[in-house]
Design a protein around this motif. Structure first.
Motif, short mmCIF file in Angstrom:
data_model
loop_
_atom_site.label_atom_id
_atom_site.label_comp_id
_atom_site.label_asym_id
_atom_site.label_seq_id
_atom_site.Cartn_x
_atom_site.Cartn_y
_atom_site.Cartn_z
N ASP A 66 3.81 6.97 -29.94
CA ASP A 66 4.73 7.16 -28.83
C ASP A 66 5.56 5.88 -28.65
O ASP A 66 5.02 4.81 -28.34
CB ASP A 66 3.94 7.47 -27.55
CG ASP A 66 4.83 7.85 -26.38
OD1 ASP A 66 6.02 7.50 -26.39
OD2 ASP A 66 4.31 8.48 -25.44
N HIS A 68 7.36 4.96 -26.33
CA HIS A 68 7.32 4.36 -24.99
C HIS A 68 6.45 3.11 -24.96
O HIS A 68 6.61 2.26 -24.08
CB HIS A 68 6.79 5.37 -23.97
CG HIS A 68 7.75 6.45 -23.62
ND1 HIS A 68 7.98 7.55 -24.42
CD2 HIS A 68 8.58 6.59 -22.54
CE1 HIS A 68 8.88 8.33 -23.86
NE2 HIS A 68 9.27 7.78 -22.73
N ARG A 74 12.85 -1.07 -26.53
CA ARG A 74 13.39 -1.29 -25.19
C ARG A 74 14.68 -2.08 -25.25
O ARG A 74 14.84 -2.97 -26.08
CB ARG A 74 12.36 -2.03 -24.32
CG ARG A 74 11.09 -1.25 -24.12
CD ARG A 74 10.13 -1.93 -23.16
NE ARG A 74 8.90 -1.17 -23.08
CZ ARG A 74 8.74 -0.09 -22.32
NH1 ARG A 74 9.73 0.31 -21.58
NH2 ARG A 74 7.59 0.55 -22.31
N ALA A 83 12.49 2.10 -19.05
CA ALA A 83 12.48 3.23 -20.00
C ALA A 83 12.93 2.75 -21.37
O ALA A 83 13.83 1.90 -21.48
CB ALA A 83 13.42 4.32 -19.50
#
Length: 439
Positions: A66, A68, A74, A83
């Motif tokens: 993932d 994230h 980023r 996010a």
């Protein structure tokens, strides 16, 4: 954290991206493995190429798919909780459990070994059709006429979409396949062709959105209809989940198999004894040949994993948010794991220890289908194509880094035998003599 050898290996990383390295990237992987771990200066990225390290990361639940969890994705200057940059191909491939597991379970029944075995008659017929078409044209390209159309047509039939548009799907999937090339990890920039990839992604998203709308009105016995009828915890899938899952199955369901068959054909041209064994006794020979080709010429050269928390890999501290680039193709040729690792050995006993389909949570869903397609493609090529050899010298390669493979394989042949040639000829004494193999 970085010694002199590691600093030297850092210089190697951009060369992995260089198209001139595509025919033989393995010496570069050797350099990285010798200096492992290799940290990319100025970015939260570490590269591993040993079998032990890559296996450890693939099995570790703290190593996430993932994005994230990746500081690399980023925007510069954002806080740790901001996010991430939107990921291309936002599908369950880039999720972790439990949502990943739930979505994967819905797709899995179509790719179990039992379900895949039921596809064998269709794959055999399709393989013969493709060789018949090449025979009628009077020339054979191992990629354009076999390695490419076979897996894309099979996955289209599994999904229940129009196989007459396979070239349309193929070109868009090929563009999306470049999204996983490690330009961001190694150079800090997106892979070339970002605008074209986003356009291809939008076109495939629109296509599957229309198809899902059609199947809601008129369901069929296909994967799209099954996803529409499925629920997770009593809730139906979102439209985005249905579309991205279909798009993932289309892309992942054929791109790696294209490279597996193309690289395998190129390797087998240099091993007429193995072609003879495939022709004479495919049941005994083909599975081992495919495993060795997966080890030696993996269709997926590398993968990324992201540390969801602080972790350690073979004594190396890996801070949370670090992206780990795993050179699977280097791990598959690690002399600590395989004897004579650069040599093709169709009788290698431990070839199945390769990491080409991954391990753990993200083990390749389509591995049984890819293996079967490759086994049948290599078998039929050996049985029907007489005296194959490259027509134009060394092949040109696709621009892909991760999905490495030749762009074309024009072949000279003495003949392409009729499809009446039996798939399972009577057993007879095997010969490894090149003259016999070439017929």
């Amino acid at each position: 954290m970085r010694d002199e050898a590691g600093q030297d290996a850092v210089v190697v990383l951009p060369h992995i991206l260089d198209p001139r390295s595509r025919p033989d990237p393995y010496p570069l992987y050797e350099e990285v493995r010798a200096a492992e771990p290799v940290w990319v200066p100025g970015r939260p990225v570490v590269v591993f190429a040993s079998h032990e390290a890559c296996e450890a990361v693939l099995r570790d639940p703290r190593a996430s798919n993932d994005r994230h969890h990746a500081l690399l994705h980023r925007p510069p200057g954002t806080a740790g909780g901001a996010a991430p940059v939107p990921a291309e191909l936002p599908s369950f491939l880039f999720m972790d459990p439990p949502r990943h597991s739930a979505l994967r379970r819905l797709a899995a029944p179509g790719f179990t070994p039992r379900a895949v075995r039921r596809l064998a008659p269709m794959i055999r017929e399709l393989t013969d059709d493709l060789l018949d078409e090449a025979a009628a044209r009077g020339h054979l390209d191992g990629v354009a006429d076999l390695a490419s159309p076979l897996p894309v047509t099979v996955i289209c039939r599994v999904l229940g979409i129009d196989t007459g548009e396979r070239e349309w799907y193929r070109t868009r999937s090929s563009l999306l396949g470049q999204a996983v090339d490690p330009y961001l990890a190694f150079l800090g920039v997106p892979a070339p062709g970002l605008a074209e990839r986003r356009r291809a992604e939008a076109e495939l998203t629109e296509f599957f959105g229309r198809l899902a709308a059609e199947r809601r009105v008129e369901p069929r016995d296909d994967m799209v209809s099954r996803l529409l009828a499925a629920e997770i915890d009593g809730e139906p899938l979102t439209d985005e989940e249905i579309v991205t899952t279909c798009r993932l199955l289309l892309n992942a369901g054929h791109e790696t198999t294209v490279s597996l068959i193309a690289n395998g054909l190129l390797t087998l041209l240099d091993h007429p004894g193995t072609l003879a064994a495939l022709r004479d006794d495919p049941v005994a020979t083909a599975p081992a040949v495919v495993e060795e080709l997966l080890r030696l010429q993996p269709p997926l050269q590398l993968v990324h994993r992201h540390a969801r928390e602080d972790m350690e890999v073979r004594g190396t501290p890996v801070p949370r948010g670090t992206t780990m680039v795993l050179l699977l193709a280097g791990a598959n040729r690690d002399s600590a794991a395989f004897g004579c690792p650069h040599r093709f050995d169709a009788e290698r006993a431990d070839a199945s220890r390769h990491l080409s389909f991954g391990l753990g949570t993200h083990y390749c869903l389509g591995a049984p289908l890819g293996r079967l397609e490759a086994e049948l493609a290599f078998t039929r090529f050996a049985q029907r194509v007489v005296g194959p050899e490259l027509a134009d010298g060394p092949p040109h390669y696709r621009p892909h880094v991760v999905l490495r493979g030749p762009a074309s394989l024009p072949l000279r042949t003495r003949a392409i035998l009729d499809r009446a040639t039996p798939w399972a000829p009577p057993r007879r004494e095997r010969s490894d003599q090149p003259g016999t193999a070439a017929r």
